[in-house]
Design a protein around this motif. Structure first.
Motif: not given
Length: 349
Positions: A134-147, A156-163
């Motif tokens: 994926a273009d952006l992804a988080t592992a289990t238990g991880e969160q990620q903020r992006t602009v 992005l919440n836990t275990a998330t994948a976006v393109d």
């Protein structure tokens, strides 16, 4: 289907000797590519499986480092099953890899026996593949903020994948797995053909959610998509019938199912606690609470049917699931049984 005892292609597992002249360190990008191939290969003799094996063989032949990375996987001999992708890549890239180290690592992580190929057919393997591709992804238990490039804020919440599929005519966020919160921004680059702002949409497996000056969350479930609106409005649309639409206002939520759009009751405020790193329960069944907490913890976390019927209330930090489990054992008549850190059961005390 059980994993074969050999990985497909010209290299049986563990059969090829590593050339002595090769570097002892594999670049992380090559190690990750090897993991991707391992998760993508399919057993059997279907046309798709044969084509993927041919593509894998071409990749293998393209660079001696590719063969070296594959040989590292052969050395591990299936003992990395159940290991998070990031750990697997680090292990494959390590110049100090040995079978003893790999087995010790696998035991430490509670990994079972079996081939990595079987991992590609499991939920864990599917998640690993999504994270790797994926273009952006988080592992289990991880969160990620992006602009994003247009100023849109994405969480992005836990275990998330976006393109991200931005073009001159649209701004498209493809939610492949997990859950996101979007705070839309005014389009800085309108469509040159029309002069109009490019629509900002989120696409899930079941349909589309179009932002109308808004902040909202989208969660992909196995059979439908949940959309909750905090500010502005969001228009829902079925993927297989674009004539069906449903507009949600702030405070509302809706589901995109395969054949229909559903407006539901007002979105519970507790459902947004994850955006602040919290899990909030208000007289929630312990079974439901544990199922939600398990999204933020690698491995298997579950509770017995007897314990599942208990009720729980409170606010709990998602960053430390061990502390949450310890708090539960103090507040409720339950005990936490751990086979390993990656296999935990909540049961009646």
């Amino acid at each position: 289907m059980a994993a074969p005892d050999k990985l497909p292609g010209a290299l049986p597992l563990g059969a090829q000797a590593m050339p002595a002249a090769m570097p002892t360190t594999i670049p992380p990008a090559v190690a990750q590519a090897a993991v991707r191939w391992l998760l993508d290969l399919e057993p059997g003799d279907s046309s798709t499986a044969r084509r993927k094996r041919q593509q894998w063989q071409s990749w293998l032949d393209a660079n001696p480092l590719h063969a070296q990375a594959w040989q590292r996987i052969a050395q591990v001999d299936g003992q990395l099953r159940g290991v998070p992708t990031a750990v697997a890549v680090q292990t494959l890239a390590s110049p100090a890899l040995s079978r003893r180290h790999a087995v010790r690592l696998a035991v430490m992580l509670g990994a079972g026996a079996g081939g990595l190929l079987a991992l590609g057919q499991s939920p864990l393997g599917q998640q690993a593949w999504l994270s790797a591709s994926a273009d952006l992804a988080t592992a289990t238990g991880e969160q990620q903020r992006t602009v994003l490039a247009d100023g849109t804020r994405l969480l992005l919440n836990t275990a998330t994948a976006v393109d991200l599929r931005y073009s001159s005519s649209e701004r498209l966020i493809v939610l492949r797995a997990g859950e996101i919160q979007i705070e839309s921004a005014a389009d800085p680059s309108p469509d040159p053909a029309t002069g109009q702002a490019r629509p900002l949409r989120v696409r899930s497996s079941q349909g589309l959610a179009r932002a109308i000056g808004t902040r909202f969350t989208v969660r992909q479930y196995a059979d439908d998509t949940l959309v909750q609106v905090q500010e502005g409005q969001v228009e829902l649309q079925l993927r297989n019938d674009i004539s069906q639409t449903l507009r949600l206002a702030a405070g509302e939520q809706g589901r995109i199912a395969t054949q229909q759009l559903l407006r539901e009751a007002t979105a519970p405020a507790a459902d947004l606690a994850w955006t602040q790193g919290m899990l909030v329960a208000d007289d929630m069944r312990l079974g439901d609470f544990i199922a939600e907490l398990a999204r933020y913890r690698p491995g298997r976390l579950h509770c017995t049917p007897e314990a599942a019927a208990l009720r729980v209330s409170g606010s709990y930090p998602l960053a430390d699931t061990d502390k949450v489990l310890a708090a539960l054992s103090r507040a409720l008549p339950v005990r936490i049984s751990s086979r390993t850190r990656w296999w935990v059961t909540v049961e009646i005390n």
